[in-house]
Design an enzyme around this catalytic site. Structure first.
Site, short mmCIF file in Angstrom:
data_model
loop_
_atom_site.label_atom_id
_atom_site.label_comp_id
_atom_site.label_asym_id
_atom_site.label_seq_id
_atom_site.Cartn_x
_atom_site.Cartn_y
_atom_site.Cartn_z
N PHE B 215 0.08 4.37 9.31
CA PHE B 215 -0.95 4.76 7.98
C PHE B 215 -0.19 4.49 6.85
O PHE B 215 0.99 4.49 6.99
CB PHE B 215 -0.62 6.74 8.28
CG PHE B 215 -1.60 7.01 6.60
CD1 PHE B 215 -2.61 7.46 6.64
CD2 PHE B 215 -0.50 6.85 5.18
CE1 PHE B 215 -3.39 8.20 5.34
CE2 PHE B 215 -1.55 7.74 4.32
CZ PHE B 215 -2.93 8.69 4.51
N ASP B 321 7.62 0.47 5.44
CA ASP B 321 6.90 1.67 4.77
C ASP B 321 7.73 2.84 4.88
O ASP B 321 7.56 3.69 6.49
CB ASP B 321 5.24 1.72 5.52
CG ASP B 321 4.52 3.53 4.51
OD1 ASP B 321 5.58 4.03 4.17
OD2 ASP B 321 3.84 3.00 4.45
N LYS B 352 6.41 10.54 -1.37
CA LYS B 352 6.83 11.44 -1.27
C LYS B 352 8.36 12.22 -1.60
O LYS B 352 8.78 13.05 -2.42
CB LYS B 352 6.78 11.73 0.20
CG LYS B 352 5.22 11.07 0.41
CD LYS B 352 4.95 11.65 1.65
CE LYS B 352 4.03 11.26 3.03
NZ LYS B 352 3.45 12.33 2.74
N THR B 376 -0.28 -0.68 -16.38
CA THR B 376 0.33 0.33 -17.67
C THR B 376 1.65 1.10 -17.72
O THR B 376 2.62 0.51 -18.95
CB THR B 376 -1.00 0.94 -17.76
OG1 THR B 376 -1.96 0.40 -18.73
CG2 THR B 376 -0.27 1.87 -20.40
#
Lengths: 498, 498
Positions: B215, B321, B352, B376
């Site tokens: 995931f 990850d 997280k 931005t």
């Protein structure tokens, strides 16, 4: 220009220092709330970035890429429409963090929201809003995002920034598209198997249609609809999604009315042809009310009404990307209000000046099952607390009217200047204070922005050779006067040369 | 269970009320800092969500989809390892906002950061960090994200959340991939033209390789590498990127050592075959140290060392990850530290529990031109201020050691329970307090989670039928004792039935 000290600012600074000595404990808090906007810019270094900015950028460059940095901001000292840099330069800010500061630096109401207990709780206990929303979340949404919801769109999906607001809107569109065509309501075995391999039918070939020169963000889905500049897209895989032509209007609009109407008609006809016959079916069209990064390109309300009509006729959703145009800068809270649509867009995305990000939508666009359009945080409570304060400032102080009158006043200066200095300034255009003009070349634009900064005005470009105005909603005619005097001085200098 | 009132909590509540009356102005601030963790859970409603949660969710459901909501949090009253809901239920939280609260609700150090002047300035003046970084940003990065940088990775790209941390890492990988192959250093006319149409060579067919059950987020690029559940991906277009098999280990590990080694060898060989011969060339491989959403699936350090070796041999970048595994939960600050790699990964992504998000990388992965990997805001100063406080808590209080010892203590209870209640609990596994076990079916898992919540422990699932532990880093053996007593009671009840 080195050594040029603004007396008002120097006095203000000395006052702040004195007050700071009084009560050391609350010195900084008091200093911030006592900040007063300078009456005019003050540039104290011969170059920008000055030595303090350069030293800070050197420090930063060991950790992050700093090549796009213009200067380093001193956000404790910045106030209202003025940004102060690390060297003490005070610049009238007409660019505002790429159009993302709504009501001025260190705005008292925003600072109060930032210092509230509700803010501290929200920061220290970030909830997964989809699973364990906070008790104050529904009322907060009502008092912030829902208070300014576009007519016809009663729900809001909250996210982190403009790119993912658009991406999540695209996901909603694709899920909706599939549901309309899945008579059974359940996923087939072929879908369930193929989707884990990223293949159709589970991961279908469906598209979002966007317009030439449009900008909708930088993540992979958003970037596949972005058509602003090659540099934004180069080397990044993209979905094979089509693009439609966006009208290229001629200015002044009244002179070229008929020609522009023809141009819009042509673009609409081509768009409709894509909706009808694109090899990959189209789930949604996304459009900016004013193409911003792409060069402040505009179209008439007629064009957008036509776009709403053809998307509806072809059963395609219409997403209006108000990430840059939203929050009152065009003289209405949402730019698309000025189109007088007879049925609302299906989704409206927002971020930037709203501080919170996400999209408004109808109940029909909620997926058939939970967890389909989902993520860990599902929004940002602290930023939504800021949104509440921003919306209150805009509505309670009627900043929309102020934007309209200040915008008209600014245009009333820009138009004569574009005649007087026509070799440098052309195609003055825009709505509210969301204005722009064109320079003849990218190099001349760069020189103009550079000289304006040294004169004490911070501005930004858009597209190939346009200059965009993205001031605070709190800009007044007094600020416009300051701008115009500096602008004339720069144009005079440059006009000798070109 | 309705009416069951925890006396300690009631007394604490009355004390807080009394203190609130003393100084109304600072009542809430004081109340928060005086919160004390309850000694045990207290469930005062017969169902969760209780009536107050339900009323709040009903209010919210007019504006947002609430079908995934478990209950409504009262984050003013939540404290330490205990989440308090809108009905006053006090639950030991072993799930922590989908693994994203690091050091406890209303942690004093985090609250202090949230209430600081630096925080107020950062919230009220959100900078576009790529263009106008704040003067305090370099030092803040040093004191927060850089303080815990993985060995070998000196730079950090800051972003908003885990999905876009991964997406921006993918973009860095693709830009790097193209640069290595573009001898001229300039874009060709064919590239410049095709990229605006989303076609090669400008938008090339290049891939990120991910693993089955992995995931990596929900936006389009991230979702194309996510292989956890069909529901996460259904109806959303995805890039034709390949997936490699992730080892399916058998437990207990010591019993199946040889079989597991073979399984890992097989997966590595298949992965290498994909690197060698995939029709779409692969720019990077992304992998989680422990596959989290996918069901707490693990592999040995040997497997990951092998993965580093083959990616290096094939000139493919390795992205680790650590969005869920990062920030100390596995017993080292980064889970991949436990692999003892002889050369570091090329990028490590985080979000997280770190609250700030982004990825660490080497200087080599900075694109050749500015503005290519850009947006931005380019990060989130307020969240990075929280990160500084979180990192200080973790390091100064040596929470990594605490996680290790509490994790061992928890495992020492789970293992015997998995023997005693073997029809309900199997495959106890994990590192630190990042632990999990399997239930025999999704339905039994759902019932167990439901009963645990009514016993006062909030937990979460992962994968098809796993239960995952994602407690705070501040979990102690006393909390484990509370958990174990409730867990045994639930297992006893359920064991009669199954």
């Amino acid at each position: 220009m080195l050594g040029r000290i603004n007396t008002t600012a120097a006095v203000a600074r000395s006052l702040r220092l004195r007050s700071a000595r009084l009560q050391p404990q609350f010195a900084r808090v008091r200093a911030m709330s006592q900040l007063v906007e300078p009456r005019e810019p003050s540039v104290v270094t011969s170059k920008i970035p000055g030595p303090a900015s350069l030293a800070s950028l050197k420090h930063l460059s060991a950790m992050q890429d700093t090549r796009a940095a213009a200067f380093v901001g001193d956000y404790e000292k910045s106030v209202g429409n003025y940004i102060v840099d690390a060297d003490g330069n005070q610049l009238l800010d007409m660019y505002c963090q790429i159009a993302s500061i709504p009501v001025g630096y260190n705005n008292a109401a925003i600072l109060a929201a930032a210092r509230s207990d509700q803010m501290a709780t929200a920061l220290a206990n970030r909830p997964a809003l989809g699973v364990y929303p906070s008790a104050d979340w529904p009322q907060l949404l009502e008092d912030s995002l829902l208070r300014v919801r576009p007519a016809g769109l009663d729900m809001v999906f909250t996210s982190a920034h403009g790119s993912d607001a658009n991406e999540i809107a695209y996901k909603a569109a694709f899920i909706h598209y599939a549901r309309m065509r899945r008579s059974s309501g359940v996923f087939s075995a072929a879908e369930l198997e193929s989707v884990m391999d990223n293949r159709p039918p589970g991961s279908p070939n469906v598209a979002i249609l966007s317009f030439s020169s449009g900008f909708h963000g930088r993540t992979f889905g958003a970037l596949s609809t972005t058509r602003s500049k090659a540099l934004h897209k180069m080397d990044i895989p993209a979905f094979p999604w089509p693009r439609a032509p966006f009208p290229q209007l001629r200015y002044p609009l009244d002179k070229y009315a008929e020609e522009n109407a023809q141009e819009e008609k042509r673009c609409l006809a081509e768009t409709e042809e894509i909706l009808r016959s694109n090899p990959v079916p189209i789930a949604a069209v996304i459009v900016e009310p004013i193409q911003s990064e792409g060069g402040d390109r505009q179209a008439s309300p007629d064009f957008f009404r036509g776009l709403r009509r053809i998307t509806r006729e072809h059963g395609v959703l219409l997403i209006v990307d108000e990430v840059q145009t939203g929050c009152a800068a065009t003289g209405s809270f949402w730019a698309h209000e000025q189109w007088a649509l007879d049925s609302p867009p299906d989704m409206v995305t927002f971020s930037k000046k709203m501080q919170a990000a996400g999209f408004y939508h109808t109940k029909e666009l909620v997926p058939d099952q939970p967890y389909r359009n989902f993520n860990t945080w599902m929004g940002d409570v602290p930023r939504t607390l800021l949104t509440r304060a921003i919306v209150a400032e805009v509505l309670d102080k009627d900043l929309i009217s102020q934007v309209r009158s200040t915008g008209s006043y600014l245009v009333s200066h820009l138009k004569p200047l574009s005649i007087r200095y026509h070799r440098l300034v052309s195609n003055v255009r825009g709505q509210g204070t969301f204005l722009a003009f064109d320079c003849p070349t990218p190099e001349i634009r760069a020189e103009l922005l550079h000289l304006m900064r040294l004169e004490g005005v911070n501005m930004g470009g858009s597209g190939e050779a346009s200059v965009r105005f993205r001031p605070m909603l709190t800009l007044t005619s007094a600020h416009v006067n300051v701008f115009v005097s500096r602008f004339e001085s720069v144009l005079n200098k440059m006009y000798q040369k070109y």
